[in-house]
Design a protein around this motif. Structure first.
Motif, PDB file in Angstrom:
ATOM      1  N   ASN A 195      37.529  32.260  44.935  1.00  0.00           N
ATOM      2  CA  ASN A 195      36.861  33.036  45.987  1.00  0.00           C
ATOM      3  C   ASN A 195      35.513  32.444  46.378  1.00  0.00           C
ATOM      4  OD1 ASN A 195      38.999  34.906  45.991  1.00  0.00           O
ATOM      5  ND2 ASN A 195      38.055  36.097  44.333  1.00  0.00           N
ATOM      6  N   GLU A 196      35.502  31.121  46.511  1.00  0.00           N
ATOM      7  CA  GLU A 196      34.343  30.367  47.001  1.00  0.00           C
ATOM      8  C   GLU A 196      33.142  30.412  46.053  1.00  0.00           C
ATOM      9  OE1 GLU A 196      33.386  31.173  51.090  1.00  0.00           O
ATOM     10  OE2 GLU A 196      35.484  31.505  51.621  1.00  0.00           O
ATOM     11  N   SER A 249      27.686  33.311  37.758  1.00  0.00           N
ATOM     12  CA  SER A 249      28.533  32.604  38.718  1.00  0.00           C
ATOM     13  C   SER A 249      27.720  32.212  39.947  1.00  0.00           C
ATOM     14  CB  SER A 249      29.715  33.482  39.122  1.00  0.00           C
ATOM     15  OG  SER A 249      30.529  33.780  38.005  1.00  0.00           O
ATOM     16  N   ASP A 250      28.151  31.115  40.594  1.00  0.00           N
ATOM     17  CA  ASP A 250      27.360  30.605  41.711  1.00  0.00           C
ATOM     18  C   ASP A 250      28.246  29.861  42.703  1.00  0.00           C
ATOM     19  OD1 ASP A 250      25.261  28.565  43.040  1.00  0.00           O
ATOM     20  OD2 ASP A 250      24.158  30.207  42.106  1.00  0.00           O
ATOM     21  N   ALA A 251      27.763  29.754  43.917  1.00  0.00           N
ATOM     22  CA  ALA A 251      28.485  28.997  44.939  1.00  0.00           C
ATOM     23  C   ALA A 251      28.427  27.498  44.670  1.00  0.00           C
ATOM     24  CB  ALA A 251      27.913  29.303  46.319  1.00  0.00           C
ATOM     25  N   SER A 252      27.464  27.083  43.870  1.00  0.00           N
ATOM     26  CA  SER A 252      27.288  25.669  43.524  1.00  0.00           C
ATOM     27  C   SER A 252      27.795  25.397  42.115  1.00  0.00           C
ATOM     28  CB  SER A 252      25.812  25.284  43.631  1.00  0.00           C
ATOM     29  OG  SER A 252      25.561  24.048  43.010  1.00  0.00           O
ATOM     30  N   HIS A 288      36.583  37.461  35.756  1.00  0.00           N
ATOM     31  CA  HIS A 288      36.157  36.990  37.082  1.00  0.00           C
ATOM     32  C   HIS A 288      37.195  37.255  38.178  1.00  0.00           C
ATOM     33  CE1 HIS A 288      32.664  35.177  35.225  1.00  0.00           C
ATOM     34  NE2 HIS A 288      33.442  34.489  34.405  1.00  0.00           N
ATOM     35  N   LYS A 289      37.917  38.363  38.040  1.00  0.00           N
ATOM     36  CA  LYS A 289      38.913  38.793  39.034  1.00  0.00           C
ATOM     37  C   LYS A 289      40.090  37.826  39.170  1.00  0.00           C
ATOM     38  CE  LYS A 289      35.665  41.638  41.637  1.00  0.00           C
ATOM     39  NZ  LYS A 289      35.091  41.970  42.958  1.00  0.00           N
ATOM     40  N   VAL A 290      40.276  36.992  38.154  1.00  0.00           N
ATOM     41  CA  VAL A 290      41.489  36.186  38.084  1.00  0.00           C
ATOM     42  C   VAL A 290      42.651  37.152  37.843  1.00  0.00           C
ATOM     43  CG1 VAL A 290      42.718  34.424  36.753  1.00  0.00           C
ATOM     44  CG2 VAL A 290      40.268  34.156  37.220  1.00  0.00           C
ATOM     45  N   PRO A 291      43.801  36.999  38.504  1.00  0.00           N
ATOM     46  CA  PRO A 291      44.915  37.932  38.331  1.00  0.00           C
ATOM     47  C   PRO A 291      45.249  38.186  36.865  1.00  0.00           C
ATOM     48  CG  PRO A 291      45.384  36.419  40.116  1.00  0.00           C
ATOM     49  CD  PRO A 291      44.104  35.942  39.481  1.00  0.00           C
TER      50      PRO A 291
END
Length: 315
Positions: free
Chosen positions: A80-81, A93-96, A144-147
């Motif tokens: 999710n980006e 968690s981070d976008a980078s 982390h919202k992994v299925p």
């Protein structure tokens, strides 16, 4: 007439004061207590890897940080980006990708440094339920919202938890023999696991904690769970979700922690800091009035007197 059951609080040692250095690890409840330590300007390190519910994850993080684990691209994944790590809460968690890896390594170094220098280490256990990634044998810190199909849900046995907690105790004692490990069980109910399952989980944690304490000499127990369940059993002591303690309950449990662990000097300094904090939060009707200027001068004198005794305190 006695309208409330009271949990006996015994004084503990070594005492906490403003020369103490604390590490606070574990569930979301320890975050609430951590805010108290920050407000009262006590030296503390709070959850470098973010909220951590499971004892086996805490054990892994403690050991890996003391072994100078270096996180790399192999330890993170993108979803999710954003980039995530199964060792850390989503707050890291981070976008980078590179920023996440840097933050993980900083968290590891911070944890090692704080554990090595700590006088007291407070560990609040949240749940015995854990999620093991299918390709691994280790409980993750956060999914982390992994299925959910990618994980196997497991309940750690009392024996498994005892082994883990004893390992944490021994690991800390090896690098910091003087540190006191304070174990407590979070009063927050994990209803997502189920009502019966939550009770089973807490029972496993409580049994494991007491077996560990009876077998080690650097550990102690603080009954935050019992205070919430037996002394503050009314729903008026819960927040709106009816699962988490309200601020009143957190304040009450904090007061009991002070009674058990703080020296008289520490308690007196808590009062001095609280007086200053309330003064700093004051909003005057007329900032330019003589009365307010006198109030500001008096407040500054209190700050300077406190900082003379404890130079590390900053407002």
């Amino acid at each position: 007439m006695q309208l409330q059951t009271k949990i006996p609080i015994q004084e503990q040692s070594p005492k906490i004061n403003y020369n103490s250095s604390l590490v606070l690890l574990g569930s979301c409840f320890v975050e609430n207590i951590g805010k108290k330590f920050d407000y009262f300007k006590l030296k503390n390190t709070l959850n470098p890897f973010g909220i951590t519910f499971h004892p086996l994850v805490l054990e892994r993080l403690i050991k890996s940080s003391l072994k100078d684990k270096s996180y790399s691209e192999d330890d993170v994944f993108q979803l999710n980006e954003r980039w995530h790590c199964y060792d850390a809460h989503s707050v890291l968690s981070d976008a980078s990708q590179s920023k996440l890896i840097n933050n993980l390594n900083l968290a590891s170094k911070t944890l090692k440094r704080s554990l090595t220098n700590a006088s007291h280490i407070v560990v609040t256990l949240g749940t015995a339920w854990g999620y093991v990634q299918q390709q691994s044998t280790e409980v993750v810190n956060n999914c982390h919202k992994v299925p959910q199909k990618n994980f196997k849900k497991t309940l750690a046995s009392v024996d498994e938890l005892v082994v883990s907690l004893k390992s944490i105790s021994a690991t800390i004692k090896a690098i910091n023999p003087e540190a006191k490990l304070i174990l407590t069980v979070s009063p927050v109910r994990h209803i997502k696991d189920g009502f019966v399952e939550n009770t089973q989980s807490k029972a496993h944690l409580i049994s494991a904690v007491h077996k560990t304490i009876s077998a080690t000499n650097n550990t102690a127990y603080f009954p935050s769970y019992e205070i919430m369940m037996d002394e503050l059993r009314d729903y008026r002591f819960y927040s709106e979700d009816m699962l988490h303690p309200s601020q009143i309950a957190v304040n009450y449990i904090w007061d009991q922690f002070i009674a058990a662990w703080f020296s008289q000097e520490g308690k007196d300094t808590l009062n001095r800091v609280n007086d200053i904090q309330r003064g700093l939060a004051h909003r005057p009707f007329n900032p330019s009035s003589d009365a307010h200027q006198k109030f500001i001068k008096n407040l500054q004198e209190k700050i300077e007197a406190l900082q003379k005794d404890y130079p590390q305190i900053k407002f």
